[in-house]
Design a protein around this motif. Structure first.
Motif, short mmCIF file in Angstrom:
data_model
loop_
_atom_site.label_atom_id
_atom_site.label_comp_id
_atom_site.label_asym_id
_atom_site.label_seq_id
_atom_site.Cartn_x
_atom_site.Cartn_y
_atom_site.Cartn_z
N ALA A 149 0.87 -1.17 0.00
CA ALA A 149 0.00 0.00 0.00
C ALA A 149 0.91 1.22 0.00
CB ALA A 149 -0.91 -0.01 1.22
N ILE A 150 0.87 1.96 -1.09
CA ILE A 150 1.84 3.04 -1.31
C ILE A 150 1.12 4.39 -1.33
CG2 ILE A 150 3.55 3.93 -2.92
CD1 ILE A 150 3.97 1.06 -3.87
N GLU A 151 1.74 5.38 -0.73
CA GLU A 151 1.18 6.73 -0.70
C GLU A 151 1.47 7.43 -2.03
OE1 GLU A 151 2.57 8.92 2.65
OE2 GLU A 151 2.27 7.25 4.06
N GLY A 152 0.39 7.89 -2.65
CA GLY A 152 0.52 8.57 -3.93
C GLY A 152 0.23 7.63 -5.10
N ASP A 153 0.19 8.21 -6.29
CA ASP A 153 -0.05 7.39 -7.49
C ASP A 153 1.18 7.32 -8.39
OD1 ASP A 153 -0.06 9.95 -8.40
OD2 ASP A 153 -1.97 9.83 -9.46
N ARG A 154 2.20 8.07 -8.05
CA ARG A 154 3.47 7.97 -8.79
C ARG A 154 4.37 7.02 -8.02
NH1 ARG A 154 7.44 12.93 -10.79
NH2 ARG A 154 9.04 11.57 -11.71
N ILE A 155 4.65 5.90 -8.64
CA ILE A 155 5.35 4.81 -7.95
C ILE A 155 6.78 4.72 -8.45
CG2 ILE A 155 5.28 2.37 -7.35
CD1 ILE A 155 2.80 4.03 -6.49
N TYR A 156 7.71 4.63 -7.51
CA TYR A 156 9.14 4.46 -7.80
C TYR A 156 9.55 3.01 -7.50
CZ TYR A 156 9.61 9.56 -7.88
OH TYR A 156 9.48 10.90 -8.18
N VAL A 157 10.36 2.45 -8.38
CA VAL A 157 10.95 1.13 -8.14
C VAL A 157 12.46 1.31 -8.14
CG1 VAL A 157 11.18 -1.24 -8.91
CG2 VAL A 157 9.02 -0.04 -9.26
N GLU A 158 13.06 1.14 -6.99
CA GLU A 158 14.51 1.31 -6.88
C GLU A 158 15.19 -0.04 -7.04
OE1 GLU A 158 17.43 3.85 -4.02
OE2 GLU A 158 16.18 2.36 -3.01
N TYR A 159 16.24 -0.07 -7.83
CA TYR A 159 16.96 -1.33 -8.04
C TYR A 159 18.46 -1.05 -8.16
CZ TYR A 159 17.43 -0.04 -12.99
OH TYR A 159 17.74 0.60 -14.17
N LEU A 160 19.22 -2.05 -7.88
CA LEU A 160 20.67 -1.99 -8.05
C LEU A 160 21.01 -2.67 -9.38
CD1 LEU A 160 21.80 -3.09 -4.46
CD2 LEU A 160 21.24 -0.80 -5.28
N VAL A 161 21.86 -2.04 -10.16
CA VAL A 161 22.18 -2.61 -11.46
C VAL A 161 23.70 -2.68 -11.63
CG1 VAL A 161 22.10 -0.38 -12.62
CG2 VAL A 161 21.79 -2.46 -13.96
N VAL A 162 24.14 -3.76 -12.27
CA VAL A 162 25.55 -3.96 -12.59
C VAL A 162 25.64 -4.05 -14.11
CG1 VAL A 162 27.57 -5.43 -12.34
CG2 VAL A 162 25.96 -5.18 -10.43
N LYS A 163 26.37 -3.09 -14.71
CA LYS A 163 26.54 -3.08 -16.16
C LYS A 163 27.98 -3.49 -16.49
CE LYS A 163 23.38 0.87 -16.55
NZ LYS A 163 23.21 2.25 -17.08
N PHE A 164 28.11 -4.43 -17.39
CA PHE A 164 29.43 -4.93 -17.76
C PHE A 164 29.94 -4.23 -19.01
CE2 PHE A 164 27.41 -8.41 -15.42
CZ PHE A 164 28.36 -8.63 -14.44
N ASP A 165 31.26 -4.32 -19.21
CA ASP A 165 31.87 -3.70 -20.38
C ASP A 165 31.25 -4.26 -21.66
OD1 ASP A 165 33.57 -2.13 -18.88
OD2 ASP A 165 35.17 -3.64 -18.83
N ASP A 166 31.17 -3.40 -22.69
CA ASP A 166 30.52 -3.80 -23.94
C ASP A 166 31.16 -5.03 -24.57
OD1 ASP A 166 28.79 -1.71 -23.64
OD2 ASP A 166 29.84 -0.37 -25.01
N GLN A 167 32.48 -5.19 -24.40
CA GLN A 167 33.16 -6.31 -25.05
C GLN A 167 32.58 -7.64 -24.61
OE1 GLN A 167 37.12 -5.59 -22.91
NE2 GLN A 167 37.11 -7.80 -23.09
#
Length: 275
Positions: A149-167
Protein backbone atom coordinates in the motif's frame (compact mmCIF):
# COMPACT_ATOMS: atom_id res chain seq x y z
CA UNK A 1 95.36 -52.73 -147.80
CA UNK A 2 97.17 -50.54 -145.39
CA UNK A 3 94.38 -47.94 -145.46
CA UNK A 4 91.77 -50.64 -145.00
CA UNK A 5 93.58 -51.94 -141.94
CA UNK A 6 93.82 -48.45 -140.49
CA UNK A 7 90.15 -47.93 -141.08
CA UNK A 8 89.25 -51.14 -139.37
CA UNK A 9 91.58 -50.37 -136.53
CA UNK A 10 90.06 -46.89 -136.21
CA UNK A 11 86.57 -48.38 -136.27
CA UNK A 12 87.46 -50.90 -133.62
CA UNK A 13 88.95 -48.20 -131.49
CA UNK A 14 85.81 -46.12 -131.82
CA UNK A 15 83.63 -49.09 -130.98
CA UNK A 16 85.71 -49.80 -127.94
CA UNK A 17 85.49 -46.19 -126.91
CA UNK A 18 81.72 -46.26 -127.30
CA UNK A 19 81.51 -49.52 -125.45
CA UNK A 20 83.72 -48.22 -122.66
CA UNK A 21 81.67 -45.07 -122.52
CA UNK A 22 78.51 -47.14 -122.36
CA UNK A 23 80.03 -49.34 -119.67
CA UNK A 24 81.23 -46.31 -117.74
CA UNK A 25 77.77 -44.74 -118.12
CA UNK A 26 76.10 -47.91 -117.02
CA UNK A 27 78.50 -48.23 -114.12
CA UNK A 28 77.92 -44.57 -113.20
CA UNK A 29 74.16 -44.96 -113.41
CA UNK A 30 74.32 -48.10 -111.38
CA UNK A 31 76.57 -46.43 -108.85
CA UNK A 32 74.25 -43.44 -108.65
CA UNK A 33 71.26 -45.68 -108.21
CA UNK A 34 73.20 -47.72 -105.68
CA UNK A 35 74.13 -44.51 -103.83
CA UNK A 36 70.56 -43.35 -103.99
CA UNK A 37 69.42 -46.68 -102.64
CA UNK A 38 72.09 -46.52 -99.94
CA UNK A 39 71.51 -42.86 -99.02
CA UNK A 40 67.69 -42.92 -99.03
CA UNK A 41 67.31 -44.43 -95.49
CA UNK A 42 69.82 -41.92 -94.13
CA UNK A 43 67.87 -39.06 -95.62
CA UNK A 44 64.62 -40.48 -94.31
CA UNK A 45 66.25 -40.85 -90.89
CA UNK A 46 67.52 -37.27 -91.06
CA UNK A 47 64.00 -36.08 -91.93
CA UNK A 48 62.56 -38.10 -89.04
CA UNK A 49 65.18 -36.67 -86.69
CA UNK A 50 64.27 -33.15 -87.76
CA UNK A 51 60.59 -33.94 -87.25
CA UNK A 52 61.39 -35.43 -83.83
CA UNK A 53 63.41 -32.35 -82.87
CA UNK A 54 60.46 -30.20 -83.90
CA UNK A 55 58.10 -32.37 -81.84
CA UNK A 56 60.48 -32.24 -78.86
CA UNK A 57 60.72 -28.46 -79.20
CA UNK A 58 56.94 -28.18 -79.31
CA UNK A 59 56.70 -30.55 -76.34
CA UNK A 60 59.16 -28.45 -74.35
CA UNK A 61 57.19 -25.32 -75.16
CA UNK A 62 54.00 -27.10 -74.09
CA UNK A 63 55.66 -28.21 -70.85
CA UNK A 64 56.80 -24.63 -70.20
CA UNK A 65 53.28 -23.38 -70.88
CA UNK A 66 51.82 -26.03 -68.57
CA UNK A 67 54.35 -25.11 -65.88
CA UNK A 68 53.32 -21.45 -66.15
CA UNK A 69 49.66 -22.44 -66.03
CA UNK A 70 50.31 -24.65 -62.98
CA UNK A 71 52.07 -21.72 -61.33
CA UNK A 72 49.15 -19.47 -62.17
CA UNK A 73 46.69 -22.08 -60.85
CA UNK A 74 48.73 -22.41 -57.64
CA UNK A 75 48.59 -18.63 -57.28
CA UNK A 76 44.85 -18.67 -57.81
CA UNK A 77 44.51 -21.44 -55.23
CA UNK A 78 46.47 -19.34 -52.75
CA UNK A 79 44.23 -16.37 -53.55
CA UNK A 80 41.16 -18.54 -53.05
CA UNK A 81 42.56 -19.87 -49.77
CA UNK A 82 43.26 -16.33 -48.57
CA UNK A 83 39.80 -15.26 -49.67
CA UNK A 84 38.25 -18.21 -47.80
CA UNK A 85 40.19 -17.23 -44.69
CA UNK A 86 39.00 -13.64 -45.04
CA UNK A 87 35.45 -14.85 -45.62
CA UNK A 88 35.66 -16.97 -42.47
CA UNK A 89 37.03 -14.02 -40.53
CA UNK A 90 34.32 -11.75 -41.90
CA UNK A 91 31.70 -14.37 -41.05
CA UNK A 92 33.05 -14.58 -37.50
CA UNK A 93 32.94 -10.78 -37.27
CA UNK A 94 29.41 -10.81 -38.66
CA UNK A 95 28.37 -13.48 -36.16
CA UNK A 96 29.83 -11.39 -33.33
CA UNK A 97 28.07 -8.27 -34.58
CA UNK A 98 24.77 -10.12 -34.97
CA UNK A 99 25.17 -11.56 -31.49
CA UNK A 100 25.99 -8.13 -30.09
CA UNK A 101 23.02 -6.56 -31.86
CA UNK A 102 20.75 -9.35 -30.65
CA UNK A 103 21.99 -8.91 -27.10
CA UNK A 104 21.70 -5.14 -27.30
CA UNK A 105 18.08 -5.58 -28.32
CA UNK A 106 17.44 -8.39 -25.86
CA UNK A 107 15.11 -7.43 -23.04
CA UNK A 108 14.75 -9.55 -19.95
CA UNK A 109 11.44 -9.45 -18.19
CA UNK A 110 12.06 -8.99 -14.52
CA UNK A 111 8.76 -8.12 -12.86
CA UNK A 112 5.25 -6.82 -13.28
CA UNK A 113 3.19 -4.50 -11.10
CA UNK A 114 -0.59 -4.85 -10.99
CA UNK A 115 -2.55 -1.92 -9.60
CA UNK A 116 -5.15 -3.61 -7.42
CA UNK A 117 -6.84 -0.54 -6.00
CA UNK A 118 -6.51 3.21 -5.89
CA UNK A 119 -8.36 5.50 -3.49
CA UNK A 120 -8.48 9.19 -2.69
CA UNK A 121 -9.35 10.44 0.81
CA UNK A 122 -11.30 13.55 1.73
CA UNK A 123 -8.15 15.65 1.67
CA UNK A 124 -7.27 14.49 -1.83
CA UNK A 125 -4.43 12.18 -0.81
CA UNK A 126 -4.11 9.21 -3.13
CA UNK A 127 -3.26 5.73 -1.94
CA UNK A 128 -2.33 2.98 -4.39
CA UNK A 129 -2.36 -0.71 -3.64
CA UNK A 130 -0.09 -2.73 -5.92
CA UNK A 131 1.01 -6.30 -6.33
CA UNK A 132 4.69 -6.76 -7.24
CA UNK A 133 5.52 -10.08 -8.93
CA UNK A 134 8.92 -11.09 -10.23
CA UNK A 135 8.68 -13.07 -13.48
CA UNK A 136 10.83 -15.09 -15.85
CA UNK A 137 11.62 -14.11 -19.45
CA UNK A 138 8.47 -15.88 -20.66
CA UNK A 139 6.30 -14.06 -18.13
CA UNK A 140 5.91 -16.91 -15.66
CA UNK A 141 5.73 -16.04 -11.97
CA UNK A 142 8.92 -16.54 -9.98
CA UNK A 143 8.59 -16.64 -6.21
CA UNK A 144 5.68 -15.29 -4.23
CA UNK A 145 4.09 -11.93 -5.17
CA UNK A 146 4.02 -9.14 -2.60
CA UNK A 147 1.29 -6.54 -2.02
CA UNK A 148 2.14 -2.98 -0.99
CA UNK A 149 0.00 0.00 0.00
CA UNK A 150 1.84 3.04 -1.31
CA UNK A 151 1.18 6.73 -0.70
CA UNK A 152 0.52 8.57 -3.93
CA UNK A 153 -0.05 7.39 -7.49
CA UNK A 154 3.47 7.97 -8.79
CA UNK A 155 5.35 4.81 -7.95
CA UNK A 156 9.14 4.46 -7.80
CA UNK A 157 10.95 1.13 -8.14
CA UNK A 158 14.51 1.31 -6.88
CA UNK A 159 16.96 -1.33 -8.04
CA UNK A 160 20.67 -1.99 -8.05
CA UNK A 161 22.18 -2.61 -11.46
CA UNK A 162 25.55 -3.96 -12.59
CA UNK A 163 26.54 -3.08 -16.16
CA UNK A 164 29.43 -4.93 -17.76
CA UNK A 165 31.87 -3.70 -20.38
CA UNK A 166 30.52 -3.80 -23.94
CA UNK A 167 33.16 -6.31 -25.05
CA UNK A 168 31.60 -8.98 -22.83
CA UNK A 169 28.17 -8.28 -24.28
CA UNK A 170 29.55 -8.46 -27.83
CA UNK A 171 31.32 -11.73 -27.03
CA UNK A 172 28.20 -13.15 -25.35
CA UNK A 173 30.26 -13.92 -22.25
CA UNK A 174 28.52 -16.53 -20.11
CA UNK A 175 28.77 -14.55 -16.86
CA UNK A 176 29.03 -10.97 -18.13
CA UNK A 177 27.06 -11.08 -21.38
CA UNK A 178 24.15 -9.18 -19.88
CA UNK A 179 23.57 -6.68 -17.08
CA UNK A 180 22.16 -7.97 -13.80
CA UNK A 181 19.98 -6.18 -11.30
CA UNK A 182 18.46 -6.58 -7.86
CA UNK A 183 15.21 -4.87 -6.84
CA UNK A 184 15.74 -3.03 -3.58
CA UNK A 185 12.54 -1.25 -2.66
CA UNK A 186 9.32 0.32 -3.89
CA UNK A 187 7.83 3.61 -2.68
CA UNK A 188 5.52 6.46 -3.66
CA UNK A 189 6.08 10.13 -4.34
CA UNK A 190 4.72 11.03 -0.90
CA UNK A 191 7.27 8.79 0.81
CA UNK A 192 10.96 9.08 1.50
CA UNK A 193 13.03 6.33 -0.20
CA UNK A 194 14.09 5.08 3.22
CA UNK A 195 10.42 4.56 4.06
CA UNK A 196 9.92 2.34 1.02
CA UNK A 197 9.05 -1.32 1.09
CA UNK A 198 11.99 -3.75 0.71
CA UNK A 199 11.71 -6.13 -2.25
CA UNK A 200 15.05 -7.99 -2.39
CA UNK A 201 17.65 -7.60 0.30
CA UNK A 202 21.21 -6.70 -0.69
CA UNK A 203 23.30 -9.85 -0.60
CA UNK A 204 20.43 -12.04 -1.78
CA UNK A 205 19.92 -13.20 -5.32
CA UNK A 206 16.98 -11.70 -7.26
CA UNK A 207 14.11 -14.14 -7.71
CA UNK A 208 14.07 -13.42 -11.43
CA UNK A 209 17.54 -14.95 -11.67
CA UNK A 210 16.83 -18.00 -9.56
CA UNK A 211 15.23 -20.23 -12.20
CA UNK A 212 15.88 -23.17 -9.89
CA UNK A 213 19.67 -22.85 -10.25
CA UNK A 214 22.38 -22.02 -7.74
CA UNK A 215 23.86 -18.55 -7.57
CA UNK A 216 27.31 -18.52 -9.16
CA UNK A 217 30.27 -17.46 -7.03
CA UNK A 218 30.83 -14.59 -9.45
CA UNK A 219 27.31 -13.18 -9.00
CA UNK A 220 27.30 -13.75 -5.25
CA UNK A 221 30.59 -11.88 -4.95
CA UNK A 222 29.06 -8.91 -6.75
CA UNK A 223 25.94 -8.80 -4.58
CA UNK A 224 27.94 -9.25 -1.38
CA UNK A 225 30.36 -6.42 -2.29
CA UNK A 226 28.00 -4.26 -4.35
CA UNK A 227 28.73 -0.89 -2.74
CA UNK A 228 32.41 -1.69 -2.30
CA UNK A 229 32.66 -2.38 -6.01
CA UNK A 230 30.67 0.78 -6.77
CA UNK A 231 33.33 2.83 -4.99
CA UNK A 232 36.41 0.95 -6.19
CA UNK A 233 37.12 1.50 -9.88
CA UNK A 234 40.06 -0.92 -9.91
CA UNK A 235 37.97 -3.70 -8.39
CA UNK A 236 35.15 -3.00 -10.84
CA UNK A 237 37.57 -3.09 -13.79
CA UNK A 238 38.99 -6.38 -12.54
CA UNK A 239 35.49 -7.86 -12.68
CA UNK A 240 34.76 -6.33 -16.11
CA UNK A 241 32.16 -3.95 -14.66
CA UNK A 242 31.66 -0.51 -16.20
CA UNK A 243 28.95 0.75 -13.84
CA UNK A 244 27.46 -0.22 -10.49
CA UNK A 245 24.68 1.99 -9.22
CA UNK A 246 21.18 2.35 -7.83
CA UNK A 247 18.41 3.59 -10.11
CA UNK A 248 14.78 4.44 -9.32
CA UNK A 249 12.55 4.93 -12.39
CA UNK A 250 8.94 5.95 -11.74
CA UNK A 251 5.61 6.19 -13.50
CA UNK A 252 2.19 7.52 -12.55
CA UNK A 253 0.00 4.44 -12.20
CA UNK A 254 -3.70 4.00 -12.82
CA UNK A 255 -6.16 1.62 -11.21
CA UNK A 256 -6.58 -1.70 -12.99
CA UNK A 257 -3.45 -1.23 -15.09
CA UNK A 258 -0.42 -3.54 -15.29
CA UNK A 259 3.15 -2.32 -15.62
CA UNK A 260 6.16 -4.30 -16.72
CA UNK A 261 9.78 -3.89 -15.73
CA UNK A 262 12.47 -5.18 -18.02
CA UNK A 263 16.21 -4.83 -18.46
CA UNK A 264 18.34 -4.68 -21.62
CA UNK A 265 21.63 -6.53 -21.81
CA UNK A 266 23.45 -3.20 -21.65
CA UNK A 267 21.70 -2.21 -18.41
CA UNK A 268 18.95 0.14 -19.61
CA UNK A 269 15.85 -0.37 -17.49
CA UNK A 270 12.27 0.27 -18.55
CA UNK A 271 9.07 0.64 -16.56
CA UNK A 272 6.06 0.84 -18.83
CA UNK A 273 2.38 0.06 -19.01
CA UNK A 274 1.37 -3.07 -20.91
CA UNK A 275 -1.95 -4.29 -22.26
Amino acid sequence: MGKTGEAISHFNSTVRTIIMAAVVGLLGLGGFQAYQAYDAPRRVLADKERELESVISDLNETKATIAEQDKAIAGLKDDVAERDVKIDELQEDLDRVETAVRLLKLRRRLAKIDVLDQTTDDEGAVSTKVRFTEVSDDGQQVGEPADFAIEGDRIYVEYLVVKFDDQYIEEADLERGTAICLFERIFGEKQEPGEGFVIDRVGSRPNSYARGSVTSEFEQKIWDDFWTIANDRDKAAELGIRATQAVAPSIRMEQGATYELDLRATGEFSLQRVD
